[in-house]
Scaffold this motif. Structure first.
Motif, PDB file in Angstrom:
ATOM      1  N   PHE A  66     -30.968 -72.076 -46.286  1.00  0.00           N
ATOM      2  CA  PHE A  66     -29.767 -71.469 -45.716  1.00  0.00           C
ATOM      3  C   PHE A  66     -30.092 -70.154 -45.047  1.00  0.00           C
ATOM      4  O   PHE A  66     -31.122 -69.527 -45.323  1.00  0.00           O
ATOM      5  N   MET A  67     -29.173 -69.763 -44.159  1.00  0.00           N
ATOM      6  CA  MET A  67     -29.295 -68.481 -43.473  1.00  0.00           C
ATOM      7  C   MET A  67     -27.948 -67.777 -43.594  1.00  0.00           C
ATOM      8  O   MET A  67     -26.905 -68.437 -43.596  1.00  0.00           O
ATOM      9  N   GLU A  68     -27.967 -66.467 -43.740  1.00  0.00           N
ATOM     10  CA  GLU A  68     -26.690 -65.745 -43.789  1.00  0.00           C
ATOM     11  C   GLU A  68     -26.132 -65.672 -42.372  1.00  0.00           C
ATOM     12  O   GLU A  68     -26.817 -65.243 -41.452  1.00  0.00           O
ATOM     13  N   SER A  69     -24.885 -66.085 -42.228  1.00  0.00           N
ATOM     14  CA  SER A  69     -24.302 -66.248 -40.892  1.00  0.00           C
ATOM     15  C   SER A  69     -23.186 -65.233 -40.659  1.00  0.00           C
ATOM     16  O   SER A  69     -22.918 -64.374 -41.497  1.00  0.00           O
ATOM     17  N   ASP A  70     -22.490 -65.397 -39.537  1.00  0.00           N
ATOM     18  CA  ASP A  70     -21.267 -64.639 -39.294  1.00  0.00           C
ATOM     19  C   ASP A  70     -20.338 -64.831 -40.486  1.00  0.00           C
ATOM     20  O   ASP A  70     -20.279 -65.933 -41.043  1.00  0.00           O
ATOM     21  N   HIS A  71     -19.553 -63.800 -40.790  1.00  0.00           N
ATOM     22  CA  HIS A  71     -18.688 -63.936 -41.959  1.00  0.00           C
ATOM     23  C   HIS A  71     -17.637 -65.032 -41.789  1.00  0.00           C
ATOM     24  O   HIS A  71     -17.358 -65.782 -42.712  1.00  0.00           O
ATOM     25  N   LEU A  72     -17.064 -65.117 -40.599  1.00  0.00           N
ATOM     26  CA  LEU A  72     -15.972 -66.077 -40.444  1.00  0.00           C
ATOM     27  C   LEU A  72     -16.429 -67.459 -39.989  1.00  0.00           C
ATOM     28  O   LEU A  72     -15.692 -68.427 -40.108  1.00  0.00           O
ATOM     29  N   TYR A  73     -17.640 -67.545 -39.439  1.00  0.00           N
ATOM     30  CA  TYR A  73     -18.091 -68.844 -38.937  1.00  0.00           C
ATOM     31  C   TYR A  73     -19.337 -69.287 -39.680  1.00  0.00           C
ATOM     32  O   TYR A  73     -20.454 -69.036 -39.265  1.00  0.00           O
ATOM     33  N   GLY A  74     -19.126 -69.925 -40.807  1.00  0.00           N
ATOM     34  CA  GLY A  74     -20.226 -70.443 -41.605  1.00  0.00           C
ATOM     35  C   GLY A  74     -19.708 -71.642 -42.372  1.00  0.00           C
ATOM     36  O   GLY A  74     -18.614 -72.139 -42.084  1.00  0.00           O
ATOM     37  N   ASP A  75     -20.468 -72.074 -43.359  1.00  0.00           N
ATOM     38  CA  ASP A  75     -20.062 -73.291 -44.080  1.00  0.00           C
ATOM     39  C   ASP A  75     -18.863 -73.075 -44.999  1.00  0.00           C
ATOM     40  O   ASP A  75     -18.202 -74.024 -45.395  1.00  0.00           O
ATOM     41  N   VAL A  76     -18.620 -71.828 -45.382  1.00  0.00           N
ATOM     42  CA  VAL A  76     -17.499 -71.582 -46.297  1.00  0.00           C
ATOM     43  C   VAL A  76     -16.263 -71.189 -45.484  1.00  0.00           C
ATOM     44  O   VAL A  76     -16.338 -70.334 -44.601  1.00  0.00           O
ATOM     45  N   ASP A  77     -15.146 -71.820 -45.812  1.00  0.00           N
ATOM     46  CA  ASP A  77     -13.903 -71.527 -45.098  1.00  0.00           C
ATOM     47  C   ASP A  77     -13.246 -70.295 -45.744  1.00  0.00           C
ATOM     48  O   ASP A  77     -12.490 -70.410 -46.716  1.00  0.00           O
ATOM     49  N   LEU A  78     -13.556 -69.131 -45.218  1.00  0.00           N
ATOM     50  CA  LEU A  78     -13.051 -67.902 -45.856  1.00  0.00           C
ATOM     51  C   LEU A  78     -11.543 -67.747 -45.688  1.00  0.00           C
ATOM     52  O   LEU A  78     -10.897 -67.045 -46.456  1.00  0.00           O
ATOM     53  N   TYR A  79     -10.982 -68.414 -44.679  1.00  0.00           N
ATOM     54  CA  TYR A  79      -9.518 -68.397 -44.536  1.00  0.00           C
ATOM     55  C   TYR A  79      -8.888 -69.002 -45.794  1.00  0.00           C
ATOM     56  O   TYR A  79      -7.983 -68.411 -46.406  1.00  0.00           O
ATOM     57  N   GLN A  80      -9.400 -70.157 -46.211  1.00  0.00           N
ATOM     58  CA  GLN A  80      -8.844 -70.814 -47.411  1.00  0.00           C
ATOM     59  C   GLN A  80      -9.067 -69.962 -48.655  1.00  0.00           C
ATOM     60  O   GLN A  80      -8.182 -69.816 -49.489  1.00  0.00           O
ATOM     61  N   VAL A  81     -10.260 -69.406 -48.764  1.00  0.00           N
ATOM     62  CA  VAL A  81     -10.584 -68.610 -49.960  1.00  0.00           C
ATOM     63  C   VAL A  81      -9.642 -67.409 -50.048  1.00  0.00           C
ATOM     64  O   VAL A  81      -9.064 -67.122 -51.109  1.00  0.00           O
ATOM     65  N   MET A  82      -9.472 -66.725 -48.927  1.00  0.00           N
ATOM     66  CA  MET A  82      -8.611 -65.537 -48.959  1.00  0.00           C
ATOM     67  C   MET A  82      -7.163 -65.913 -49.250  1.00  0.00           C
ATOM     68  O   MET A  82      -6.463 -65.209 -49.973  1.00  0.00           O
TER      69      MET A  82
END
Ligand code: DNO
Length: 398
Positions: free
Chosen positions: A312-328
């Protein structure tokens, strides 16, 4: 309502100043007394001095990250009783100073691990990555750990060998230094010899034993945390997998369930690190956030892009494999529930975890990998916008 915006600051030696932190918009500081050796007591005096320094800039000491756990406690050997007593005293002292959230981890020997801390991202900024072939090359051909080959598939061993054969001496040393880089907040690193001794100490400790050692530790410290009005929040393993034959017990939903159930108290909670859990091929971060929402008291928001091999690579906060919209969204709704239930843990401190090293920071000396000013400021701004959008669209505004 909204999450309390926080910023990790490594103390007076951090090249980023509190005045700069203030201008990121964060109101809370996440820090530790890095100068105190692991296992020693944090006195009221030392805690107060740091607290005053933070408050003198109009900020607040929001979370301790970390109050580190001595290796003897993890192994339940040597001086572990004394170190547990010291840990309890430090917690009481933090409580006396009004600090109510303490992050820690239970990863043996290594804290977060990467195989490259200077990966060039698609926009030219610098990020970090973890590649199995590089890690296996270190393990098999540099460290030469006994029985290491049992931990990899034939394909992984072949890829590691091909990779290793192409490395020059400088690259071999760089890989070694990256993996032996000790803890965030310090530039120290282990020597290969020291590292072998540390690993060897865990040779007979299974996951179950390590878990029992954690549970025994929690049984002792959580009552003290409760009395001191402190929320303990364990940080997941990063990456969430066993490394170098070491036991790892905070990698999956199942692991977290066991820990939170073992001592059922709001003081025994979780740091939701979306990047750490998100790097696990079988982890569903949304499910983890949903399941443990009521016990999450600290948010590390970041993202990764991974491949089916587990790299894995650390990516943009909003555009990666984790849906941060849902998490927030899940956690903002949790905050609403807490407010309605009259709970006291409604701050929900959040920090933009890691950020890329962008051009304006590249000339600065002493920036810890992942802890840049501009990269994290960009991340915080993006997360803040997303959060406001969620709050408004769900009409959560109070
Ligand atoms: C890495 C951090 C971790 C974390 C500790 C908490 O950047 O998220 O090092 O601070 O594991 O104990």
């Amino acid at each position: 309502m909204a999450f309390e915006e926080t910023w990790r600051w490594f103390g007076p030696n951090d090249p980023i100043t509190l005045k700069e932190v203030k201008q990121t918009g964060a109101t809370g500081v996440v820090t530790a007394l890095h100068q105190i050796p692991v296992g020693e007591i944090w006195t009221v005096d030392e805690i107060s001095k740091r607290k005053m320094l933070i408050e003198s800039e109009g900020l607040k000491w929001s979370v301790v990250e970390s109050l580190p756990v001595h290796e003897d406690i993890k192994k339940r050997k040597g001086n572990y009783k004394k170190y547990i007593d010291n840990y309890k005293i430090s917690l009481q002292n933090l409580g006396k100073c009004g600090i109510d959230t303490v992050c820690y981890n239970f990863m043996p020997v290594l804290d977060w691990s990467r195989t490259d801390l200077e990966t060039i991202y698609e926009d030219g900024s610098i990020t970090s990555k973890f590649e199995i072939k590089a890690f296996a090359a270190f393990d098999l051909f540099i460290l030469k750990r006994k029985n290491a080959e049992k931990d990899y598939t034939e394909t992984q061993i072949k890829e590691a060998k091909d990779y290793f054969e192409k490395l020059n001496d400088f690259e071999k040393e760089k890989l070694t230094n990256t993996i032996l880089f000790a803890l965030p907040g310090s530039w120290e690193k282990y020597s290969l010899e020291q590292f072998k001794v540390l690993l060897n100490d865990y040779a007979d400790i299974t996951d179950n034993e390590l878990r029992n050692n954690l549970i025994e530790f929690l049984k002792e410290i959580i009552p003290v945390a409760e009395e001191s009005n402190i929320f303990m929040v364990i940080h997941p393993d990063d990456p969430p997998r066993s490394l170098l034959g070491l036991p790892r017990i905070v990698s999956t939903k199942n692991d977290v369930e066991k820990i939170l159930n073992a001592v059922d108290s709001f003081s025994n909670g979780l740091t939701l690190c979306t990047g750490s859990f998100g790097a696990g091929l079988n982890n569903n971060v949304i499910d983890i956030a949903n399941t443990f929402a009521s016990r999450i008291n600290f948010l590390h928001l970041r993202n990764v892009r991974k491949n089916p091999n587990g790299d894995f690579m650390e990516s943009d906060h909003l555009y990666g494999d984790v849906d941060l919209y849902q998490v927030m969204k899940i956690l903002l709704l949790e905050q609403k529930r807490r407010i309605e239930a009259g709970r006291k843990d409604i701050r929900m401190p959040m920090r933009p975890d890691h950020g890329r090293l962008m051009i304006p920071d590249q000339h600065k000396k002493g920036i810890y990998p992942g802890y840049s000013l501009f990269g994290r400021m960009r991340a915080l701004a993006e997360l803040r916008g997303l959060e406001l959008g969620i709050i408004n669209s769900l009409e959560l505004k109070t």
